[in-house]
Design a protein around this motif. Structure first.
Motif, short mmCIF file in Angstrom:
data_model
loop_
_atom_site.label_atom_id
_atom_site.label_comp_id
_atom_site.label_asym_id
_atom_site.label_seq_id
_atom_site.Cartn_x
_atom_site.Cartn_y
_atom_site.Cartn_z
N ARG A 1 30.57 38.42 52.17
CA ARG A 1 31.47 37.73 51.25
C ARG A 1 32.89 37.72 51.79
NH1 ARG A 1 28.81 40.12 46.94
NH2 ARG A 1 30.45 41.62 46.48
N TYR B 1 26.21 40.83 37.74
CA TYR B 1 27.43 40.54 36.99
C TYR B 1 28.64 40.58 37.93
CZ TYR B 1 24.90 41.19 32.58
OH TYR B 1 24.02 41.08 31.53
N GLN B 2 29.60 39.73 37.66
CA GLN B 2 30.80 39.69 38.47
C GLN B 2 31.81 40.74 37.98
OE1 GLN B 2 32.00 35.67 37.79
NE2 GLN B 2 30.82 34.86 39.49
N SER C 1 34.05 32.52 34.68
CA SER C 1 33.69 33.11 35.97
C SER C 1 34.95 33.58 36.66
CB SER C 1 32.99 32.07 36.84
OG SER C 1 32.91 32.48 38.19
N SER C 2 34.81 34.63 37.44
CA SER C 2 35.95 35.08 38.24
C SER C 2 36.11 34.26 39.50
CB SER C 2 35.79 36.57 38.59
OG SER C 2 35.81 37.34 37.42
N LEU D 1 35.16 39.84 45.19
CA LEU D 1 34.39 40.10 43.98
C LEU D 1 33.27 41.11 44.25
CD1 LEU D 1 34.82 38.67 41.26
CD2 LEU D 1 32.96 37.15 41.88
N LYS E 1 29.61 42.47 42.93
CA LYS E 1 28.48 42.02 42.11
C LYS E 1 27.65 43.22 41.72
CE LYS E 1 27.59 37.27 42.09
NZ LYS E 1 26.55 36.25 42.04
#
Length: 524
Positions: free
Chosen positions: A418, A428-429, A180-181, A422, A424
């Motif tokens: 946020r 998906y990141q 994960s990022s 990141l 989205k």
């Protein structure tokens, strides 16, 4: 002040994930655990347990044991589930790999996780071989589930006559390393223990009406923690039947739901757009659907209500992160009256609080603050990255999600923004820093920055602001997008390019994304 879940704490057994899921199938032993939606091939619970034992035995014969990492790079099929749990039954650790990864991205995960073996399928073999070669894994270390010349196959593993090894893992041991990022940066290995995964299954158990009569559609990938926990492992836990799809195709998606009479469908928001608007939906009998549950990115309430009205079902959503195993908040089945823009309540055993990112002070109901979460589902940390772990996990055990939320007096949470950078895209990141680093390798690009912008469908997509090198006036937006597309997974592609004279930066050299967002807002 901290907000506790309104639900009583649940007991979390001190066992491995295998023992939690595979103990005593009873009268369900002969029932279908998994159905391949494409072919109709079925594996019963008893057959699955037998396959898991054989795979574990074969892996032990190859020297795989406690603490070893095995990578799984494959689409959703019943065999994915057998291999996943076979690795865990061999006392080893699964690192699940995004099936869209390029050889370079796969090589990074193999190297960073220290994987000793790589499971894949023949359509992915070119990428798998290239990545394996890059990190020094031999062809013998690449196992091709459906078979390929020069490689061990799943059939070969299942032919072993050996017994599975004694189980030595404990609840505190690492079970999986999904990547994960997190709140920023390049993908990192998320250390999730057996206890983390068992806890999250117990926590979500009380939120939804999933029984041994339920059929769950697994179209979202098992490599993603959402598919891994909420579809694959919840299905096993509840003795439900999980119907798999290797990839999303709307017509096939609708056919499988209709043909297998699937009652519970887990989606990401882009699927909801198709369900609400596409005319082909009316050609299928979808009256079997009881609940559509959306996750991985925020679902707009208006869209959710449109799906619910068209299909005559309940639409719910939740919130989570890979680092949370993944669920921390969700709308329960029995509360469809909640605001569908919300992500519902904190699940059992979870304590949340909202903190002003600027002042560090806790905020109350109705105020915006970064969501912090504490509970038994919170990761141990990031693999080989103490700095990122320290930024994300504090001394009190709270995970700083990077997402801004509000909470009502009744404990209903809504994600509103946020803190993190990141992007989205369709769940998906997409870390901007990774794209920026790649763009800067182009010899005609002097500087670059990436932010998320909304396209015509309301989807967040990566937009690159690019400064051309001197004498590079011939560089076009199409050139930039093609350059990135050739070197990165499809979901990370730059989809909009704007050429500018200078990237706004702070005195310390940090990109001022807020200035780029303001520029975008002024021109949209």
């Amino acid at each position: 002040m901290p907000v506790r879940s309104p639900y009583p704490d649940v007991e979390i057994p001190d066992v491995s994930l295998f023992d939690f899921l595979f103990t005593d199938f009873g009268e369900k032993a002969g029932a279908p655990a998994l159905i391949d939606g494409s072919s109709g091939a079925t594996i019963t619970f008893a057959e699955l347990e037998g396959m898991v034992g054989k795979i574990a035995a074969a892996l032990a014969e190859r020297g795989i044991g406690a603490g070893d990492v095995v990578a799984l790079f494959a689409p959703n099929t019943p065999h994915y589930v057998a291999v996943f749990h076979g690795i865990l039954r061999a006392n080893a650790i699964v690192t699940s790999v995004n099936s869209l990864y390029t050889p370079g991205e796969l090589a990074h995960q193999l190297s960073d996780s220290g994987a000793k073996l790589l499971f894949t399928v023949s359509p992915f073999l070119d990428r798998a071989r290239a990545a394996a070669a890059e990190v020094g894994l031999s062809n013998d270390a690449v196992i091709v589930l459906d078979g390929a010349e020069g490689h061990t196959s799943l059939r070969d593993l299942l032919a072993t006559t050996a017994q599975p090894p004694a189980q030595t893992v404990t609840a505190a041991d690492t079970a999986v390393l999904p990547y994960s990022s997190g709140t920023t940066g390049r993908a990192k290995g998320v250390i999730l223990t057996h206890r983390n995964l068992v806890a999250n299954l117990q926590q979500i158990s009380v939120m939804g009406d999933v029984t041994n009569d339920t059929k769950i559609l697994a179209v979202l990938p098992f490599f993603h923690i959402y598919g891994m926990t909420v579809m694959m492992n919840q299905g096993l836990h509840k003795r439900s039947t999980v119907v798999t799809m290797p990839r999303f195709d709307l017509q096939e998606f609708l056919r499988i739901i209709s043909e297998y009479r699937v009652g519970r469908v887990y989606i990401a928001p882009p699927v909801a757009v198709a369900l609400a608007k596409h005319p082909i939906v009316d050609q299928y009998d979808l009256t079997c659907i009881d609940v559509i549950f959306s996750g991985a990115a925020p679902l707009d309430a208006e869209l959710g209500h449109a799906v619910a009205k068209r299909l005559g079902c309940t639409v719910l959503q939740g919130y989570g992160m890979t680092e949370l195993s993944p669920v921390s908040h969700c709308m329960p089945d029995d509360r469809p009256d909640l605001d569908l823009n919300s992500c519902g309540f904190a699940i059992p055993n979870v304590v949340s609080k909202l903190v002003d990112p600027e002042t560090g002070e806790e905020v109350g109901p109705g105020e915006r603050g970064e969501l912090w979460v504490k509970g038994p589902n919170v990761m141990s940390g990031y693999l080989n990255n103490a700095e990122a772990t320290a930024i994300t996990l504090d001394d009190e055990g709270y995970l700083h999600t990077g997402d801004v939320a509000t909470v009502t007096e009744d404990g209903v949470f809504t994600i509103v923004d946020r803190v993190k950078e990141l992007i989205k895209y369709k769940g998906y990141q997409v870390p901007p820093a990774e794209l920026e680093a790649l763009l800067l390798t182009h010899d005609k690009i002097a500087d670059a920055a990436v932010i998320g912008v909304r396209d015509a469908e309301g989807e967040e997509v990566p937009k690159a602001f690019v400064v051309r090198q001197e004498n590079a006036a011939d560089l076009t937006a199409d050139d930039v997008m093609a350059f990135v597309a050739e070197r990165i997974a499809p979901h990370k592609k730059v989809r909009v390019v704007e050429f500018i004279d200078q990237i706004p930066k702070s005195a310390s050299g940090k990109i001022l994304r807020k200035d780029l967002r303001a520029r975008e807002a002024a021109t949209s």
